[in-house]
Motif scaffolding. Sequence first.
Motif, PDB file in Angstrom:
ATOM      1  N   HIS A  31       0.840  -1.206   0.000  1.00 54.20           N
ATOM      2  CA  HIS A  31       0.000   0.000   0.000  1.00 54.20           C
ATOM      3  C   HIS A  31       0.875   1.256   0.000  1.00 54.20           C
ATOM      4  N   ILE A  34       2.367   1.744  -3.469  1.00 60.67           N
ATOM      5  CA  ILE A  34       1.430   2.312  -4.440  1.00 60.67           C
ATOM      6  C   ILE A  34       1.292   3.816  -4.221  1.00 60.67           C
ATOM      7  N   ARG A  37       4.463   5.600  -5.494  1.00 58.70           N
ATOM      8  CA  ARG A  37       4.750   5.631  -6.930  1.00 58.70           C
ATOM      9  C   ARG A  37       3.791   6.539  -7.706  1.00 58.70           C
ATOM     10  N   SER A  41       7.725   7.809  -9.871  1.00 58.53           N
ATOM     11  CA  SER A  41       7.804   6.717 -10.836  1.00 58.53           C
ATOM     12  C   SER A  41       8.168   7.292 -12.197  1.00 58.53           C
ATOM     13  N   GLN A  48      -0.867   4.789 -11.647  1.00 60.74           N
ATOM     14  CA  GLN A  48      -0.086   4.074 -10.642  1.00 60.74           C
ATOM     15  C   GLN A  48      -0.938   3.557  -9.486  1.00 60.74           C
ATOM     16  N   LEU A  49      -2.217   3.902  -9.447  1.00 58.56           N
ATOM     17  CA  LEU A  49      -3.087   3.401  -8.382  1.00 58.56           C
ATOM     18  C   LEU A  49      -3.319   1.899  -8.501  1.00 58.56           C
ATOM     19  N   GLY A  50      -3.123   1.339  -9.671  1.00 58.76           N
ATOM     20  CA  GLY A  50      -3.368  -0.093  -9.851  1.00 58.76           C
ATOM     21  C   GLY A  50      -4.849  -0.365 -10.031  1.00 58.76           C
ATOM     22  N   HIS A  58      -4.692   4.905  -0.464  1.00 56.12           N
ATOM     23  CA  HIS A  58      -3.410   5.344  -1.031  1.00 56.12           C
ATOM     24  C   HIS A  58      -3.375   6.857  -1.190  1.00 56.12           C
ATOM     25  N   SER A 476       6.160  -6.153  -7.576  1.00 54.97           N
ATOM     26  CA  SER A 476       4.886  -6.501  -6.965  1.00 54.97           C
ATOM     27  C   SER A 476       5.020  -7.299  -5.675  1.00 54.97           C
ATOM     28  N   SER A 496       4.875  -1.210 -13.410  1.00 54.19           N
ATOM     29  CA  SER A 496       3.906  -0.116 -13.357  1.00 54.19           C
ATOM     30  C   SER A 496       4.002   0.811 -14.559  1.00 54.19           C
TER      31      SER A 496
END
Length: 565
Positions: A31, A34, A37, A41, A48-50, A58, A476, A496
């Motif tokens: 967490h 995330i 980044r 990044s 970048q939140l995924g 986040h 990851s 990412s």
Amino acid sequence: MLMAAILLAFLALIVCFTQGYVLLYGDAVAHLGIARRILDSRNPGLVQLGGVWLPLPHLLMLPFVQKVAWWQSGLAGAWPSLACYIFGVAGFYRLCRRMLAPRWALLATGFYGLNPNLLYLSTTAMTEPVFLLLLIWITLLTMECVDAVRAADQAQVVLRLIVLGLLIFAAVFTRYDGWVVGATVWCVVTWQLWRAGGLWRRVAPAFAVFTLLAVAGPVLWLWYNQHFYHDPLDFMRGPYSAPAIEKKTSPPGSRHYRGWHNPGWALLFYTRTAQVVAAAWETGYGVMAAALAGLWIALRRQAERASLLLWVPLAFYVYSVAYGSVPIFIPQLWPHSYYNARYGMELLPALALFACVAAAALEVRLKEPKIAESSDAAASEGATVHGVPARLRPLYLLTLGLVVLNPVAMIYGTEVVQRCASLIERHPSHLLADYGPPLVLKEALVNASTRVPFERNLALVLEDLPPGLPILMQESDHIGALQDAGIPLRQTINESDYDSWHAALEDPANHAAYVVALEGDAVSQAVAAHPEGLQELTILCGTGQPCARIYQSERYAMPGGTTTK
């Protein structure tokens, strides 16, 4: 109450930080990664939140995680969680006061706020404290909104509809449980307004905003997954979804976990987990029984039925365990392991409140018959009933003693069991299987026992590399090594950033000065397919962890035209 919560929160932070507990959960480290980044990044921004974990936690960490020292220590995740704990306790007391007399409300809040598992999570970057805050306040405001509708108080209805919409929006972007909570609240409010007749038309604009906010969260998340990952349901069926993780972590040819497509077993696992995280030793059975009795009392009296929203996590997690590829393992049940035990925390508010509802009702029933007849209904509304016989005072004192002793037993129960084990000349581990530190902390300790040393050793290797040069690494699973080493994420080529990542996998030596290949990951496969120009520097292995191989590129051109060779 607020000051007591602040004091408890900071005491918990001091203990957990000095003991090194803040970053035990791999999810907490992820967490923080995330959140970091989003700005740090090669391709900063919302991408970048995924696509699996929801973004609000986040975003709450974002202002704090940019400070490298707070990122490395985990404090960046602790500050939002502590704030959520503090305001969650305050909201829970206010909620309890709607159903209980002040002394019983204080008792219920003490049971909730003193829980060691909750206090521990409130010092970490985990999402449970954020969601519990939202669940409590959504439940409270729904109860107040229902009262305002019944009283035909238009101004209060409008205010609470808007605030409820905002809280549902936040809950939807915190955990997927929030989607179910939001839908349930919308149904409750809509039903109450429909029955109110003319009030519905007068608050129609506010209700439209409330509905828009309730729907906006899921729609935006589906759009986000479609836009960035080309599948609106990537969070349900993508490479990082729960089914994919369950398949990845299960040994080849193994059977599904107990509870798979079996709601009965799923109910058993979740309720047992909720008992263990709420109460010490086997007293959780009594807490659960009392809470179910309190639930029945609330239903029978038809009082504050909106409080049943606190039970929504029970239905959500039973379904998730049975049909959502979300296993829960605790040492009390086969296979006697530790996994996802923290999910039981989300039933803690329901257990605390409704167990005290049952205890308060029992106190009334034990009074003189004449007093009981006149005060039964009043007790359900939280009124203080006078004339309690002296012989009944021990009931409240006994409950108070249990509430105070519960966290003490959860924290120090291990030492007691160890002494008993030595007295009967048995191996302590045999008796400690079902006990130990609070379950959520014990889960973190067990699951971090191999990961944390491995990442620290890898971080020591990475610290010796020349600063500023690009590192190809799949982050990851072990972003904690970069966190320990304090290496900016923009210095790494990772998954990412789609374009630079896939280009580097096709030709590692020309795109990165150093390559970190973890056994079985995409980088190790790329090195096996394209080993040209790579010189192996070191191999790092750890118990229960994949071996890491660090390579130096002989071809990567640094600024000035020189190579790293």
